[in-house]
Design a protein around this motif. Structure first.
Motif, PDB file in Angstrom:
ATOM      1  N   VAL A  43     -18.364 -32.151  -5.246  1.00 38.96           N
ATOM      2  CA  VAL A  43     -18.026 -32.477  -6.558  1.00 38.96           C
ATOM      3  C   VAL A  43     -20.043 -32.588  -7.331  1.00 38.96           C
ATOM      4  O   VAL A  43     -20.645 -32.133  -6.738  1.00 38.96           O
ATOM      5  CB  VAL A  43     -19.005 -34.083  -6.109  1.00 38.96           C
ATOM      6  N   THR A  62     -15.821 -31.321 -10.374  1.00 39.05           N
ATOM      7  CA  THR A  62     -16.314 -30.339  -9.109  1.00 39.05           C
ATOM      8  C   THR A  62     -16.180 -28.511  -9.781  1.00 39.05           C
ATOM      9  O   THR A  62     -16.394 -28.127 -10.462  1.00 39.05           O
ATOM     10  CB  THR A  62     -15.572 -29.974  -7.856  1.00 39.05           C
ATOM     11  N   SER A  84     -12.167 -44.969  -3.210  1.00 38.26           N
ATOM     12  CA  SER A  84     -11.785 -43.450  -3.053  1.00 38.26           C
ATOM     13  C   SER A  84     -13.226 -43.331  -3.832  1.00 38.26           C
ATOM     14  O   SER A  84     -13.777 -42.558  -3.301  1.00 38.26           O
ATOM     15  CB  SER A  84     -10.367 -43.572  -2.990  1.00 38.26           C
ATOM     16  N   MET A  88     -17.772 -40.939  -3.349  1.00 37.56           N
ATOM     17  CA  MET A  88     -17.682 -39.842  -3.472  1.00 37.56           C
ATOM     18  C   MET A  88     -19.038 -40.002  -4.286  1.00 37.56           C
ATOM     19  O   MET A  88     -19.268 -40.830  -4.793  1.00 37.56           O
ATOM     20  CB  MET A  88     -16.561 -39.004  -4.279  1.00 37.56           C
ATOM     21  N   TYR A  94     -16.191 -32.475  -0.041  1.00 35.91           N
ATOM     22  CA  TYR A  94     -15.205 -33.280   0.451  1.00 35.91           C
ATOM     23  C   TYR A  94     -13.780 -32.085   0.527  1.00 35.91           C
ATOM     24  O   TYR A  94     -13.315 -30.854  -0.150  1.00 35.91           O
ATOM     25  CB  TYR A  94     -14.611 -33.895  -0.547  1.00 35.91           C
ATOM     26  N   ALA A 115      -9.832 -37.866   0.006  1.00 32.10           N
ATOM     27  CA  ALA A 115     -11.292 -36.773   0.216  1.00 32.10           C
ATOM     28  C   ALA A 115     -11.610 -37.770   1.257  1.00 32.10           C
ATOM     29  O   ALA A 115     -11.764 -38.758   1.307  1.00 32.10           O
ATOM     30  CB  ALA A 115     -12.093 -37.463  -0.817  1.00 32.10           C
ATOM     31  N   GLU A 117     -15.406 -36.090   3.189  1.00 30.55           N
ATOM     32  CA  GLU A 117     -16.615 -35.305   2.969  1.00 30.55           C
ATOM     33  C   GLU A 117     -16.686 -34.092   4.900  1.00 30.55           C
ATOM     34  O   GLU A 117     -16.435 -34.327   5.754  1.00 30.55           O
ATOM     35  CB  GLU A 117     -18.039 -36.025   3.630  1.00 30.55           C
TER      36      GLU A 117
END
Length: 120
Positions: A43, A62, A84, A88, A94, A115, A117
């Motif tokens: 990200v 990304t 969610s 992030m 991820y 997602a 990590e």
């Protein structure tokens, strides 16, 4: 036979066109919900983009996967897109499962369904 100055078939044709567009729209939406891809993405940024007067869309940018969205998915029963999106963070990588396709001309992007990590 005329109805308000227009031939009847024009009204029927217009109604059939609207019904066809609705059916196609629902069908494409359902198909996108089942087109699944696994990706590993870092990200680089994220934002909430205004969509009309009261709506918004969560976007995640990304390095490897381009621009993605985080949306609820009524077909799969997922309603936690805000949570969610909030979990992030830029600079982190991820493993993601995305749904749908990127269609630039319509500003449609894949939806991040899950997602997790990747350990540093």
């Amino acid at each position: 036979m005329r109805h308000h100055g227009q031939p009847l078939f024009v009204g029927v044709l217009g109604f059939a066109t609207v019904v066809l567009l609705i059916v196609v729209g629902v069908g494409v939406s359902a198909m996108a919900s089942f087109h699944e891809e696994s990706k590993t993405c870092t990200v680089t940024g994220k934002e909430s983009v205004a969509q009309g007067e009261e709506g918004h869309e969560y976007r995640v940018y990304t390095e490897q996967c381009g621009t993605l969205a985080v949306r609820d998915d009524w077909i799969r029963g997922r309603f936690n897109s805000a949570d969610s999106y909030g979990q992030m963070h830029p600079g982190r990588t991820y493993n993601m499962v995305t749904l749908g396709w990127r269609i630039p001309i319509l500003s449609i992007m894949p939806n991040i369904y899950t997602a997790s990590e990747v350990s540093p």
